[in-house]
Design an enzyme around this catalytic site. Structure first.
Site, PDB file in Angstrom:
ATOM      1  N   CYS A   1      25.330  44.187 -19.700  1.00  0.00           N
ATOM      2  CA  CYS A   1      25.581  43.373 -18.510  1.00  0.00           C
ATOM      3  C   CYS A   1      25.919  41.925 -18.908  1.00  0.00           C
ATOM      4  O   CYS A   1      25.093  41.226 -19.495  1.00  0.00           O
ATOM      5  CB  CYS A   1      24.346  43.390 -17.611  1.00  0.00           C
ATOM      6  SG  CYS A   1      24.522  42.328 -16.182  1.00  0.00           S
TER       7      CYS A   1
ATOM      8  N   GLU B   1       0.859  -1.191   0.000  1.00  0.00           N
ATOM      9  CA  GLU B   1       0.000   0.000   0.000  1.00  0.00           C
ATOM     10  C   GLU B   1       0.884   1.225   0.000  1.00  0.00           C
ATOM     11  O   GLU B   1       1.987   1.185   0.532  1.00  0.00           O
ATOM     12  CB  GLU B   1      -0.831   0.051   1.285  1.00  0.00           C
ATOM     13  CG  GLU B   1      -1.923  -0.955   1.354  1.00  0.00           C
ATOM     14  CD  GLU B   1      -2.425  -1.105   2.786  1.00  0.00           C
ATOM     15  OE1 GLU B   1      -2.282  -0.175   3.591  1.00  0.00           O
ATOM     16  OE2 GLU B   1      -2.932  -2.196   3.094  1.00  0.00           O
TER      17      GLU B   1
ATOM     18  N   TYR C   1      -6.772   1.835   6.205  1.00  0.00           N
ATOM     19  CA  TYR C   1      -5.823   0.757   5.901  1.00  0.00           C
ATOM     20  C   TYR C   1      -5.813  -0.375   6.935  1.00  0.00           C
ATOM     21  O   TYR C   1      -4.948  -1.229   6.912  1.00  0.00           O
ATOM     22  CB  TYR C   1      -4.407   1.311   5.719  1.00  0.00           C
ATOM     23  CG  TYR C   1      -3.860   2.131   6.870  1.00  0.00           C
ATOM     24  CD1 TYR C   1      -3.647   1.558   8.120  1.00  0.00           C
ATOM     25  CD2 TYR C   1      -3.549   3.472   6.692  1.00  0.00           C
ATOM     26  CE1 TYR C   1      -3.148   2.293   9.165  1.00  0.00           C
ATOM     27  CE2 TYR C   1      -3.038   4.223   7.740  1.00  0.00           C
ATOM     28  CZ  TYR C   1      -2.843   3.629   8.969  1.00  0.00           C
ATOM     29  OH  TYR C   1      -2.354   4.360  10.007  1.00  0.00           O
TER      30      TYR C   1
ATOM     31  N   LYS D   1      10.770   3.453   2.563  1.00  0.00           N
ATOM     32  CA  LYS D   1      10.616   4.908   2.416  1.00  0.00           C
ATOM     33  C   LYS D   1      11.297   5.377   1.144  1.00  0.00           C
ATOM     34  O   LYS D   1      12.423   4.980   0.852  1.00  0.00           O
ATOM     35  CB  LYS D   1      11.237   5.606   3.625  1.00  0.00           C
ATOM     36  CG  LYS D   1      10.494   5.316   4.916  1.00  0.00           C
ATOM     37  CD  LYS D   1       9.795   6.580   5.383  1.00  0.00           C
ATOM     38  CE  LYS D   1       9.797   6.692   6.866  1.00  0.00           C
ATOM     39  NZ  LYS D   1      10.029   8.008   7.376  1.00  0.00           N
TER      40      LYS D   1
ATOM     41  N   LYS E   1       2.215   4.511   1.467  1.00  0.00           N
ATOM     42  CA  LYS E   1       2.280   5.042   2.821  1.00  0.00           C
ATOM     43  C   LYS E   1       1.896   6.509   2.724  1.00  0.00           C
ATOM     44  O   LYS E   1       2.631   7.319   2.177  1.00  0.00           O
ATOM     45  CB  LYS E   1       3.701   4.877   3.368  1.00  0.00           C
ATOM     46  CG  LYS E   1       3.839   5.254   4.815  1.00  0.00           C
ATOM     47  CD  LYS E   1       5.210   4.794   5.318  1.00  0.00           C
ATOM     48  CE  LYS E   1       5.361   5.032   6.794  1.00  0.00           C
ATOM     49  NZ  LYS E   1       5.219   6.443   7.174  1.00  0.00           N
TER      50      LYS E   1
ATOM     51  N   ASP F   1       1.246  10.238   3.691  1.00  0.00           N
ATOM     52  CA  ASP F   1       1.922  11.129   4.628  1.00  0.00           C
ATOM     53  C   ASP F   1       0.907  12.087   5.242  1.00  0.00           C
ATOM     54  O   ASP F   1       0.749  13.223   4.819  1.00  0.00           O
ATOM     55  CB  ASP F   1       3.020  11.910   3.894  1.00  0.00           C
ATOM     56  CG  ASP F   1       4.022  12.505   4.857  1.00  0.00           C
ATOM     57  OD1 ASP F   1       3.948  12.175   6.057  1.00  0.00           O
ATOM     58  OD2 ASP F   1       4.867  13.293   4.414  1.00  0.00           O
TER      59      ASP F   1
ATOM     60  N   CYS G   1      24.859  45.981  -9.420  1.00  0.00           N
ATOM     61  CA  CYS G   1      24.829  44.686 -10.105  1.00  0.00           C
ATOM     62  C   CYS G   1      26.169  43.970  -9.909  1.00  0.00           C
ATOM     63  O   CYS G   1      27.216  44.533 -10.234  1.00  0.00           O
ATOM     64  CB  CYS G   1      24.555  44.888 -11.593  1.00  0.00           C
ATOM     65  SG  CYS G   1      24.678  43.362 -12.540  1.00  0.00           S
TER      66      CYS G   1
ATOM     67  N   CYS H   1      18.680  45.004 -12.912  1.00  0.00           N
ATOM     68  CA  CYS H   1      19.868  45.651 -13.448  1.00  0.00           C
ATOM     69  C   CYS H   1      19.431  46.284 -14.771  1.00  0.00           C
ATOM     70  O   CYS H   1      19.007  45.575 -15.686  1.00  0.00           O
ATOM     71  CB  CYS H   1      20.978  44.629 -13.694  1.00  0.00           C
ATOM     72  SG  CYS H   1      22.306  45.313 -14.697  1.00  0.00           S
TER      73      CYS H   1
ATOM     74  N   CYS I   1      27.916  43.705 -13.588  1.00  0.00           N
ATOM     75  CA  CYS I   1      28.436  44.833 -14.374  1.00  0.00           C
ATOM     76  C   CYS I   1      28.599  46.106 -13.550  1.00  0.00           C
ATOM     77  O   CYS I   1      29.068  47.118 -14.061  1.00  0.00           O
ATOM     78  CB  CYS I   1      27.532  45.102 -15.576  1.00  0.00           C
ATOM     79  SG  CYS I   1      25.890  45.685 -15.114  1.00  0.00           S
TER      80      CYS I   1
END
Ligand code: IVH
Length: 635
Positions: A400, A84, A194, A283, A86, A88, A376, A394, A379
């Site tokens: 640049c 099955e 389950y 897991k 799992k 969470d 920047c 910028c 540049c």
């Protein structure tokens, strides 16, 4: 702390306790299951303890677990297993008496849980009454919040300046442990069952898989993906399959639970101090890991947007090593309250850039601290803020180096011109040496030019040259996408190509024509006009043409006069935009009108056609669907 870190510490503790039993504490986590957290609900003692599960991240361990069971219990045949997902979420237990939901509780420490009956009653997936007459039934399962509902909830929280939930699991937990059941009701929670336990077994249920079927028949939500496996190899294949597929599910799963199917065998195997011997969990490789922020760097993108990026102590997350995670913008740095040296939780979901979820521990000895940049880093130009946007920019678009590199990298990328071999390091060299400043420059380069670069031999220089040359006739959609027009991505480029058929048509298109396309709004239309009115961009287009980079024109149907004298009205949702169908009608000599009258020859109706269809019916106008329309042209 991420799951895997917890699990590793837990295993270390188990080993230490085995070696030094004198130091083992009576309330060690290896003895006790979970914890209840703050107490705000009444306690309920579980009639039968809720055990935890042993787990592993390795397929070899799974095979060992199975072999050991077979050997220790002298089983000749492979016992059947049920796999099955799992889920969470949060483990809960529901008790039904005389077929009615009587009370429900959290798992708590496995022995005592919290009475959350009122909250559980608000969950639609939990039946209040069972169809069959049953004296007592206990059902266990996992309450969870679907990923899509989680996204919506966080969106809502953001709009109301509320606290954001880190993941669907936390959101489900927060929603379930509300003192006000109305709040729980407003959250979209669901549950997968389950486990079932009947007081008297008149149903003759002798295996887990039969129990799942029974629970389903009683109206419980049983996860449909479970599978009965004949041996451990089939179970391992199931794990491998879902490790790849799990992203596509609308609920979070962190692994697979593998259970011995037969109840007789389950009873024989029994439990250790904290977990059943007849079940174990595999897991999935983690998607979340914690690590240290080594530095906060500044990235300047192809459009000049400046974004902070966390450089990390490398961590291995779901199949690859992560060294950088985006911080999106400077507001996000404030929101996360993150700084250099902090320990953070990193998440990597499929195909998404790794992201920092939260700080788990602030640095104690601050060596350096992050300051928002003014200039920047590429540049040196002073950065500017743009109205209504959280990002810094910028403004030196043409000069640049970071922006130039970004535009070239984008131009050669998969969804754009798809030029193999021109990787980031080659782009960096080409730009740094001043050999390339726009994508058009790529097409001017010779084999000799490539030979000047570091670590490029004759053969790869020739390959690079060939790759670039053979990219000169892209589809129109690819070409439009490659231009990097703001807000215009792959999908929009395809819409534009289909509507305008050639680059020339797109360049000459008016705001109204663009904005009328389904799926394209004002913002995109403006951005396109803006792009084509910019002299730098026009120079780029001219140069590209000069070097022979010419997109293929879209195939237009040869015109005909098949529809001469016919008037069409188009309504409802069709497989493409209405403009596309209007074009086909016009190309075949027909007319398109927006309202239905006695003069209308055909109404082409898609899904949800609305009032035009009613009018057509009342006037006796012929109504056709898309198939019939295609047949008309085909004839
Ligand atoms: S069976 C004795 N099946 O995983 C059997 N547990 O450590 C114990 N979980 O918090 C549980 N999906 O709530 C089982 N299909 C599933 C599950 C599942 C999620 C959770 C369970 C518990 C943890 C086990």
């Amino acid at each position: 702390m991420s799951d895997i870190e917890y699990d590793n510490l837990f295993k270390e503790l188990e080993t230490l306790e085995r070696e030094y039993p004198e130091y083992k504490l009576p309330d060690s986590p290896t003895v006790k299951v979970g914890s209840t957290g703050a107490k705000k609900f009444a306690q309920i003692k579980h009639k039968v303890r809720l055990y935890s599960l042993d787990n592993t991240y390795s397929y070899d361990d799974l095979a060992l677990w199975y072999e050991r069971l077979k050997k220790n219990y002298s089983l000749d045949n492979d016992p059947k297993l049920v796999c099955e997902l799992k889920i969470d979420g949060l483990a809960i237990s529901l008790t039904y008496k005389d077929s009615e939901f009587s009370f429900g509780a959290t798992r708590g420490d496995g022995i005592t849980g919290e009475n959350i009956t009122n909250n559980l009653r608000t969950i639609k997936a939990i039946p209040q009454k069972l169809p069959e007459k049953l004296a007592e039934l206990e059902v266990r399962g996992e309450v969870f919040m679907p990923k899509s509902s989680f996204d919506r909830l966080n969106q809502l929280q953001r709009e109301n300046n509320g606290k954001l939930f880190a993941n669907p699991r936390n959101a489900a937990a927060g929603s379930l442990r509300q003192l006000d059941a109305q709040i729980t009701k407003s959250r979209d929670l669901s549950m997968f069952a389950y486990y079932g336990r009947l007081d008297s077994n008149e149903q003759n249920i002798d295996s887990h898989s039969k129990m799942l079927e029974f629970l389903s028949s009683q109206g419980f939500n049983v996860n449909p993906e479970y599978k009965v496996c004949n041996n451990i190899q089939e179970a391992i294949n199931y794990c491998k399959y879902w490790d790849k597929k799990r992203q596509q599910l609308d609920y979070a799963t962190d692994g697979v639970v593998i259970k011995i199917d037969s109840f007789i065998l389950q009873n024989e195997l029994g439990f250790t101090s904290r977990a059943p011997r007849w079940a174990t969990a595999f897991k999935f490789p983690p998607e979340e890991m914690s690590t240290i922020v080594e530095d906060i760097e500044i990235n300047v993108g192809r459009s000049g947007a400046v974004t902070p990026v966390a450089r990390l102590d490398p961590v291995y997350i779901s199949g690859s090593t992560v060294q950088r995670a985006t911080l999106h913008n400077f507001d996000e740095i404030k929101r996360l309250n993150i700084n250099i040296g902090d320990r953070v939780l990193i998440k990597k979901a499929a195909e998404i850039i790794p992201k920092v979820i939260c700080v788990t521990q602030h640095a104690t000895d601050k060596k350096s601290s992050f300051v928002k940049p003014e200039y920047c880093p590429s540049c040196g130009t002073k950065l500017v803020e743009q109205e209504g946007e959280v990002n810094l920019y910028c403004p030196n678009h043409l000069g640049c180096p970071s922006q130039i590199k970004g535009r070239i990298e984008y131009w050669v990328s998969k969804d754009c011109m798809d030029i193999d071999g021109v990787g980031d390091s080659i782009v960096a060299q080409l730009v740094d040496r001043g050999m390339v400043t726009t994508p058009a420059d790529l097409y001017r380069l010779t084999v000799d030019d490539f030979l000047k670069l570091d670590l490029i031999a004759e053969k790869s220089a020739q390959n690079l040259y060939d790759e670039i040359s053979s990219s000169k006739n892209p589809t129109l959609a690819r070409f439009i996408n490659s231009l990097g027009i703001r807000h215009v991505g792959k999908e929009t480029s395809e819409l534009l190509a289909r509507r305008f058929l050639s680059l020339e048509n797109l360049k000459n298109a008016s705001f109204e024509e663009i904005q009328k396309i389904d799926g394209i709004g004002d913002k995109i239309a403006l951005s396109i006009l803006d792009f084509f009115s910019n002299s730098f961009n026009n120079e780029l287009l001219q140069n590209l043409k000069l070097y022979g980079v010419i997109p293929q024109e879209m195939q237009v149907n040869e015109g005909s006069d098949k529809f001469k004298g016919l008037t069409f009205v188009i309504t409802g949702t069709l497989s493409d935009t209405r403009d596309v169908f209007a074009d086909i009608i016009k190309q075949n000599g027909g007319k398109v009108s927006s309202s239905v009258s006695k003069k209308t020859s055909y109404v082409l109706a898609g899904d949800n056609p609305g009032s035009k269809l009613t009018k057509a019916e009342s006037l006796g106008v012929k109504i056709i669907n898309e198939n019939e329309f295609n047949q008309l042209i085909g004839e």
